[in-house]
Scaffold this motif. Structure first.
Motif, PDB file in Angstrom:
ATOM      1  N   MET A   1      67.828 128.915 107.171  1.00 31.56           N
ATOM      2  CA  MET A   1      67.266 129.511 105.400  1.00 31.56           C
ATOM      3  C   MET A   1      67.713 128.438 103.899  1.00 31.56           C
ATOM      4  SD  MET A   1      65.330 133.077 106.273  1.00 31.56           S
ATOM      5  CE  MET A   1      63.525 131.673 104.390  1.00 31.56           C
ATOM      6  N   ALA A   2      66.662 128.499 103.488  1.00 26.58           N
ATOM      7  CA  ALA A   2      67.730 127.426 102.439  1.00 26.58           C
ATOM      8  C   ALA A   2      67.234 128.060 101.540  1.00 26.58           C
ATOM      9  CB  ALA A   2      68.146 125.783 102.651  1.00 26.58           C
ATOM     10  N   HIS A   3      67.432 129.168 100.731  1.00 27.83           N
ATOM     11  CA  HIS A   3      66.877 129.808  99.951  1.00 27.83           C
ATOM     12  C   HIS A   3      67.677 128.600  97.971  1.00 27.83           C
ATOM     13  CE1 HIS A   3      65.501 132.938 102.042  1.00 27.83           C
ATOM     14  NE2 HIS A   3      64.328 133.258 101.391  1.00 27.83           N
ATOM     15  N   ALA A   4      67.530 128.975  97.663  1.00 30.46           N
ATOM     16  CA  ALA A   4      67.998 127.873  95.945  1.00 30.46           C
ATOM     17  C   ALA A   4      69.936 128.782  96.053  1.00 30.46           C
ATOM     18  CB  ALA A   4      67.374 128.685  94.744  1.00 30.46           C
ATOM     19  N   ASP A   5      69.527 130.551  96.224  1.00 32.62           N
ATOM     20  CA  ASP A   5      70.818 130.412  96.357  1.00 32.62           C
ATOM     21  C   ASP A   5      71.889 129.690  97.221  1.00 32.62           C
ATOM     22  OD1 ASP A   5      71.311 132.420  93.997  1.00 32.62           O
ATOM     23  OD2 ASP A   5      69.478 133.550  95.240  1.00 32.62           O
ATOM     24  N   ASN A   6      71.153 129.335  97.992  1.00 31.33           N
ATOM     25  CA  ASN A   6      71.785 128.763  99.226  1.00 31.33           C
ATOM     26  C   ASN A   6      72.697 127.463  98.964  1.00 31.33           C
ATOM     27  OD1 ASN A   6      70.187 130.051 100.947  1.00 31.33           O
ATOM     28  ND2 ASN A   6      72.108 131.151 101.189  1.00 31.33           N
ATOM     29  N   TYR A   7      71.222 126.115  98.538  1.00 33.58           N
ATOM     30  CA  TYR A   7      71.816 124.489  98.912  1.00 33.58           C
ATOM     31  C   TYR A   7      72.692 124.613  96.888  1.00 33.58           C
ATOM     32  CZ  TYR A   7      67.066 124.918  96.787  1.00 33.58           C
ATOM     33  OH  TYR A   7      65.765 125.343  95.985  1.00 33.58           O
ATOM     34  N   GLU A   8      71.987 125.283  96.158  1.00 32.79           N
ATOM     35  CA  GLU A   8      72.706 124.636  94.610  1.00 32.79           C
ATOM     36  C   GLU A   8      74.405 124.933  94.852  1.00 32.79           C
ATOM     37  OE1 GLU A   8      69.955 127.471  91.932  1.00 32.79           O
ATOM     38  OE2 GLU A   8      68.670 126.351  92.384  1.00 32.79           O
ATOM     39  N   ALA A   9      74.698 125.821  96.014  1.00 34.17           N
ATOM     40  CA  ALA A   9      75.692 126.462  95.673  1.00 34.17           C
ATOM     41  C   ALA A   9      76.642 124.620  95.941  1.00 34.17           C
ATOM     42  CB  ALA A   9      76.106 127.675  96.245  1.00 34.17           C
ATOM     43  N   GLY A  10      75.371 124.240  97.004  1.00 38.07           N
ATOM     44  CA  GLY A  10      76.322 123.287  97.398  1.00 38.07           C
ATOM     45  C   GLY A  10      77.968 123.555  98.515  1.00 38.07           C
ATOM     46  N   ASN A  11      78.845 122.569  98.701  1.00 41.53           N
ATOM     47  CA  ASN A  11      79.774 122.829 100.006  1.00 41.53           C
ATOM     48  C   ASN A  11      79.266 123.798 101.258  1.00 41.53           C
ATOM     49  OD1 ASN A  11      82.306 123.213 101.107  1.00 41.53           O
ATOM     50  ND2 ASN A  11      83.060 125.127 100.026  1.00 41.53           N
ATOM     51  N   PHE A  12      78.349 122.840 102.044  1.00 37.97           N
ATOM     52  CA  PHE A  12      77.251 123.144 102.980  1.00 37.97           C
ATOM     53  C   PHE A  12      78.892 123.601 104.314  1.00 37.97           C
ATOM     54  CE2 PHE A  12      73.855 121.025 100.995  1.00 37.97           C
ATOM     55  CZ  PHE A  12      73.600 121.964 100.503  1.00 37.97           C
ATOM     56  N   PRO A  13      79.052 122.804 104.248  1.00 40.02           N
ATOM     57  CA  PRO A  13      80.303 123.201 105.850  1.00 40.02           C
ATOM     58  C   PRO A  13      81.196 124.999 105.278  1.00 40.02           C
ATOM     59  CG  PRO A  13      80.535 120.987 104.900  1.00 40.02           C
ATOM     60  CD  PRO A  13      79.300 121.540 103.719  1.00 40.02           C
ATOM     61  N   ALA A  14      81.342 125.025 104.086  1.00 41.61           N
ATOM     62  CA  ALA A  14      82.226 126.074 103.793  1.00 41.61           C
ATOM     63  C   ALA A  14      80.872 127.752 104.639  1.00 41.61           C
ATOM     64  CB  ALA A  14      82.251 126.284 102.551  1.00 41.61           C
ATOM     65  N   ILE A  15      79.943 127.197 104.645  1.00 42.87           N
ATOM     66  CA  ILE A  15      79.005 128.660 105.136  1.00 42.87           C
ATOM     67  C   ILE A  15      79.078 128.779 106.159  1.00 42.87           C
ATOM     68  CG2 ILE A  15      76.620 129.083 105.764  1.00 42.87           C
ATOM     69  CD1 ILE A  15      75.803 126.493 103.620  1.00 42.87           C
ATOM     70  N   TRP A  16      79.988 128.008 106.737  1.00 43.50           N
ATOM     71  CA  TRP A  16      79.850 128.549 109.038  1.00 43.50           C
ATOM     72  C   TRP A  16      81.790 128.537 108.760  1.00 43.50           C
ATOM     73  CZ3 TRP A  16      75.484 129.090 111.187  1.00 43.50           C
ATOM     74  CH2 TRP A  16      74.832 129.115 110.137  1.00 43.50           C
ATOM     75  N   THR A  17      82.438 128.446 108.191  1.00 46.91           N
ATOM     76  CA  THR A  17      84.115 128.089 108.896  1.00 46.91           C
ATOM     77  C   THR A  17      84.103 129.215 109.521  1.00 46.91           C
ATOM     78  OG1 THR A  17      84.159 126.971 106.935  1.00 46.91           O
ATOM     79  CG2 THR A  17      85.970 128.493 107.681  1.00 46.91           C
ATOM     80  N   ASP A  18      83.637 130.581 108.865  1.00 41.24           N
ATOM     81  CA  ASP A  18      84.269 131.749 109.896  1.00 41.24           C
ATOM     82  C   ASP A  18      83.487 132.290 110.827  1.00 41.24           C
ATOM     83  OD1 ASP A  18      85.977 134.304 109.758  1.00 41.24           O
ATOM     84  OD2 ASP A  18      84.406 135.351 109.572  1.00 41.24           O
ATOM     85  N   VAL A  19      82.026 131.514 111.245  1.00 45.62           N
ATOM     86  CA  VAL A  19      81.793 131.744 112.869  1.00 45.62           C
ATOM     87  C   VAL A  19      82.002 130.840 113.597  1.00 45.62           C
ATOM     88  CG1 VAL A  19      80.259 133.358 110.920  1.00 45.62           C
ATOM     89  CG2 VAL A  19      79.913 130.852 112.229  1.00 45.62           C
TER      90      VAL A  19
END
Length: 392
Positions: free
Chosen positions: A55-73
């Motif tokens: 999902m992409a709520h505003a808190d997700n997409y407004e932060a940018g840097n989307f690759p950082a979401i997945w780094t650990d997993v």
């Protein structure tokens, strides 16, 4: 005839014969693409990973840097031969980003998920048509343009048959179907795989899926269902359990992968008797990434809404090998559930972390005791979710 079972329990169950078949899309050359069961080496496995809702709520997409979401997993996801996820929004770059109640993502958000290792996507859910036909057409164009990425759920034309993918991987053939039982609005619903929970389409879906498998012989048949169920409820309704068992027993599915609740539910190994096949059911893998847990209840980790911040990555290792009686055997070699959590970093970046002791210790070392204590309790709560089995 092949046999399907849970190897770790030393059980073997009857199933239908599955052989290699041609893909519905162009795939990269595969040295083993022509391998059949009879030709397969004794040690012949494939690893499938199943996530939940992206999902992409505003808190997700407004932060940018989307690759950082997945780094650990990402290492867990990328280790699988194929990794499945549900995209809970249109992907339409010509339309603005938007959050609840009518979502829209842009390509870089899903690009980051693909780069992390996901390559099979369900597009059929209650947010598929949030941006109407234009949003669906842009979404279909985005996924159709990706090499070695597979998706189901959106149709090229109105009233087209149920979409599906035949995926070749490492000499295995996987048949994949995704449909939703629930929509938020019926506009342009003829352009995606919407099977209402009552009525003619639902009455015939079992036979339709059985026929689809017969027409597309495969090693593994995966059926994704975006369920008509209440959100945030962790129990499994009796009608839902019955329908998923019917998908295995009557529609010849091997794996039923369900979502919609935004919380993790049980998973179940279903053995077969002499008349019906066995299989695996995942009743909901929760949110993989979302902005639904924006205010973690540090003083009450068991709060119902806090379950929306944790998800499940289920890695399934399947083995096929010839049996001594001439019949081939398909077994669940291993189930490896990995719970994940959405951690809100001090800069308000929502990132995924493995929900394990290493995370908790690292938070304590960083002086983030409140988060460490909270996630230690969340981990304990999530670990009470475990597989169930009905032995027949």
């Amino acid at each position: 005839m092949t046999r399907f079972g849970l190897r770790t329990a030393a059980l073997f169950f009857p199933a239908l014969l599955c052989i290699a078949c041609a893909s519905t899309r162009t795939a990269a050359p595969d040295d083993t693409a022509g391998t059949t069961f009879a030709d397969a080496p004794e040690d012949d496995t494939i690893t499938l990973l199943f996530a939940g809702d992206i999902m992409a709520h505003a808190d997700n997409y407004e932060a940018g840097n989307f690759p950082a979401i997945w780094t650990d997993v990402a290492p867990v996801i990328a280790a699988a031969d194929l990794a499945f996820a549900n995209v809970e929004a249109p992907v339409a770059d010509r339309l603005p980003w938007s959050t609840y109640p009518q979502f829209n993502m842009h390509a870089p958000y899903i690009d980051a998920a693909i780069d992390a290792g996901f390559d099979v996507f369900s597009l059929a859910n209650n947010h598929t048509n949030d941006k109407g036909l234009d949003g669906m057409q842009q979404t279909l164009a985005y996924f159709s343009g990706k090499k070695d990425v597979y998706s189901c759920g959106i149709k090229a034309t109105a009233d087209a048959p149920l979409t599906y993918q035949v995926i070749k991987k490492n000499g295995w053939t996987i048949l994949f179907v995704a449909f939703t039982e629930i929509v938020n609005a019926r506009n342009d619903a003829r352009y995606f795989d919407y099977i209402p929970p009552h009525g003619k389409l639902h009455d015939t879906i079992l036979a339709d899926l059985k026929r689809l498998r017969a027409e597309n012989p495969c090693d593994v048949f995966v059926v994704s269902v975006h369920a008509n169920e209440p959100e945030y409820v962790r129990s499994v309704a009796a009608y839902q359990r019955q329908f998923y068992h019917e998908l295995i027993a009557q529609a010849d599915a091997d794996i039923v992968w369900s979502n919609h609740a935004h919380v993790v539910k049980d998973w179940e190994i279903v053995p077969a008797d002499k008349k019906t096949r066995g299989g695996l059911i995942m009743y909901a893998n929760g949110n993989t990434i979302s902005g639904q847990r924006t205010d973690p209840q540090f003083g009450n980790p068991g709060n119902a809404r806090d379950y929306t911040g944790d998800g499940l990555l289920m890695t399934v290792t399947l083995r096929r090998m010839p049996a001594t009686d001439g019949r081939q055997t398909l077994t669940v070699e291993k189930l490896a559930p990995q719970f994940i959590t959405t951690y809100i970093a001090p800069d308000r970046q929502f990132v995924l972390r493995l929900l394990d002791d290493d995370l908790i210790h690292s938070l304590r070392r960083a002086g983030l005791d409140e988060w460490a204590t909270y996630l230690a309790e969340r981990k304990a709560l999530m670990e009470t979710i475990k597989e169930t089995s009905i032995w027949q």
